[in-house]
Design an enzyme around this catalytic site. Sequence first.
Site, mmCIF file in Angstrom:
data_model
loop_
_atom_site.group_PDB
_atom_site.id
_atom_site.type_symbol
_atom_site.label_atom_id
_atom_site.label_comp_id
_atom_site.label_asym_id
_atom_site.label_seq_id
_atom_site.Cartn_x
_atom_site.Cartn_y
_atom_site.Cartn_z
ATOM 1 N N ASP A 31 -29.243 -4.915 -25.940
ATOM 2 C CA ASP A 31 -28.276 -4.913 -27.048
ATOM 3 C C ASP A 31 -28.679 -5.971 -28.063
ATOM 4 O O ASP A 31 -29.261 -6.993 -27.689
ATOM 5 C CB ASP A 31 -26.868 -5.217 -26.507
ATOM 6 N N TYR A 146 -23.716 7.890 -40.374
ATOM 7 C CA TYR A 146 -23.516 8.054 -38.922
ATOM 8 C C TYR A 146 -23.746 9.515 -38.521
ATOM 9 O O TYR A 146 -24.529 9.809 -37.614
ATOM 10 C CB TYR A 146 -22.098 7.620 -38.567
ATOM 11 N N ARG A 187 -10.581 1.292 -35.839
ATOM 12 C CA ARG A 187 -10.220 2.627 -35.377
ATOM 13 C C ARG A 187 -8.743 2.691 -35.019
ATOM 14 O O ARG A 187 -8.074 1.684 -34.840
ATOM 15 C CB ARG A 187 -11.103 3.042 -34.203
HETATM 16 N N1 UDP Z 1 -6.171 6.195 -38.809
HETATM 17 C C1 UDP Z 1 -4.882 5.852 -39.183
HETATM 18 N N2 UDP Z 1 -4.518 4.534 -39.153
HETATM 19 C C2 UDP Z 1 -5.378 3.551 -38.749
HETATM 20 C C3 UDP Z 1 -6.690 3.904 -38.359
HETATM 21 C C4 UDP Z 1 -7.061 5.244 -38.416
HETATM 22 O O1 UDP Z 1 -4.060 6.707 -39.545
HETATM 23 O O2 UDP Z 1 -4.958 2.371 -38.737
HETATM 24 C C5 UDP Z 1 -6.541 7.628 -38.802
HETATM 25 C C6 UDP Z 1 -7.825 7.943 -39.557
HETATM 26 O O3 UDP Z 1 -7.543 8.224 -40.921
HETATM 27 C C7 UDP Z 1 -8.321 9.179 -38.825
HETATM 28 C C8 UDP Z 1 -7.837 8.975 -37.398
HETATM 29 O O4 UDP Z 1 -6.814 7.987 -37.459
HETATM 30 O O5 UDP Z 1 -7.723 10.346 -39.333
HETATM 31 C C9 UDP Z 1 -8.918 8.520 -36.451
HETATM 32 O O6 UDP Z 1 -9.606 7.473 -37.046
HETATM 33 P P1 UDP Z 1 -10.641 6.549 -36.281
HETATM 34 O O7 UDP Z 1 -11.100 5.510 -37.237
HETATM 35 O O8 UDP Z 1 -10.042 6.075 -34.999
HETATM 36 O O9 UDP Z 1 -11.866 7.465 -35.854
HETATM 37 P P2 UDP Z 1 -12.548 8.825 -36.389
HETATM 38 O O10 UDP Z 1 -12.054 9.855 -35.445
HETATM 39 O O11 UDP Z 1 -12.115 9.093 -37.799
HETATM 40 O O12 UDP Z 1 -13.998 8.554 -36.282
#
Ligand code: UDP
Length: 315
Positions: A31, A146, A187
């Site tokens: 890592d 990504y 996330r």
């Molecule tokens: N999201 C949200 N509030 C947060 C963080 C994320 O509503 O504080 C939403 C984001 O817009 C997405 C979903 O949760 O639709 C999942 O986002 P994440 O960043 O966890 O991962 P992704 O699946 O998008 O890679």
Amino acid sequence: MRILIAGGAGFIGSHLCERYLKDGHEVIAVDNFVTSTPANLAHLTQHPRFTLIEADITEPLSQITQPLDVVLNFASPASPIDYLELPLETLKVGSYGTHNTLDLARRTNAVYLLASTSEVYGDPLQHPQPETYFGNVNPIGVRSVYDEAKRYAEAAVMAYHRTYGLRTRIVRIFNTYGPRMRLNDGRVVPNFVRQALNHEPLTIYGDGQQTRSFQYVDDLVEGVVRLASTDHVQPVNIGNPSEFTILQFAHIVNQLTDNPAGIVYKPDLRISDDPQTRRPDISRAHDLLGWQPRIDIIEGLTRTIAHYEGRDDLA
Ligand code: UDP
């Protein structure tokens, strides 16, 4: 077996290190800690069958001279906020990093397993997503560093398999959560858990009608271990098909934490191209690996919340 895990200090990598040690194997974690921390492995560093090497897999891995049985490539920034901040690193680890780890597997005649992602399906037009779906990815959007890096990585893996007969596996990982996610990785699970435990309103980006399907990390690890031990070259989705809108998910987190602060709607300032739906078709994993998720959202979130409760970095 001797197993090398690139990205071994990350959230998922560290759980894999634990699992393979528990199963009696020797584990080498590699890592560069760009989005991870040695603290994730602090409890393993004294283990007689464990080695941690600080190295960047975008450079050739000539310092690794031991024979290997399996190379698992789990090294990459993986949260939208991380790959927005580290766009070039994300592209490089998906391309150079994949080539270097593939070369290592080839040199040592090891099985190679790539951690790919549901992001290869982009904002999907097919629902749920089977492995045969080619995806709907914006190649120039901010997520593309990504998505396209992982699509490229899959292509590289298949090329090594076809050209050199390398024994390769590809796991497409759907949203995964559990202990050791970075609380500030942006996330939805760490954000909501941190906010709920601080009795703050949960931030919902957009209208909260977008969906995700969340799997607990132990289920993913079980799927990866099973896939690594098969000879199945085609990609396999590993995820939990129970799908929630982000709004439903917020209510569950607030209930489990007795958070009185509710929710607040915010525009998503982080990133565009937010996929509107996501749910794995796991028939292939079920048929080939006899795998299905065991831990439901209530149990998984309860364990995750317990892990973070009372920590001094919650604020
Ligand atoms: N999201 C949200 N509030 C947060 C963080 C994320 O509503 O504080 C939403 C984001 O817009 C997405 C979903 O949760 O639709 C999942 O986002 P994440 O960043 O966890 O991962 P992704 O699946 O998008 O890679």
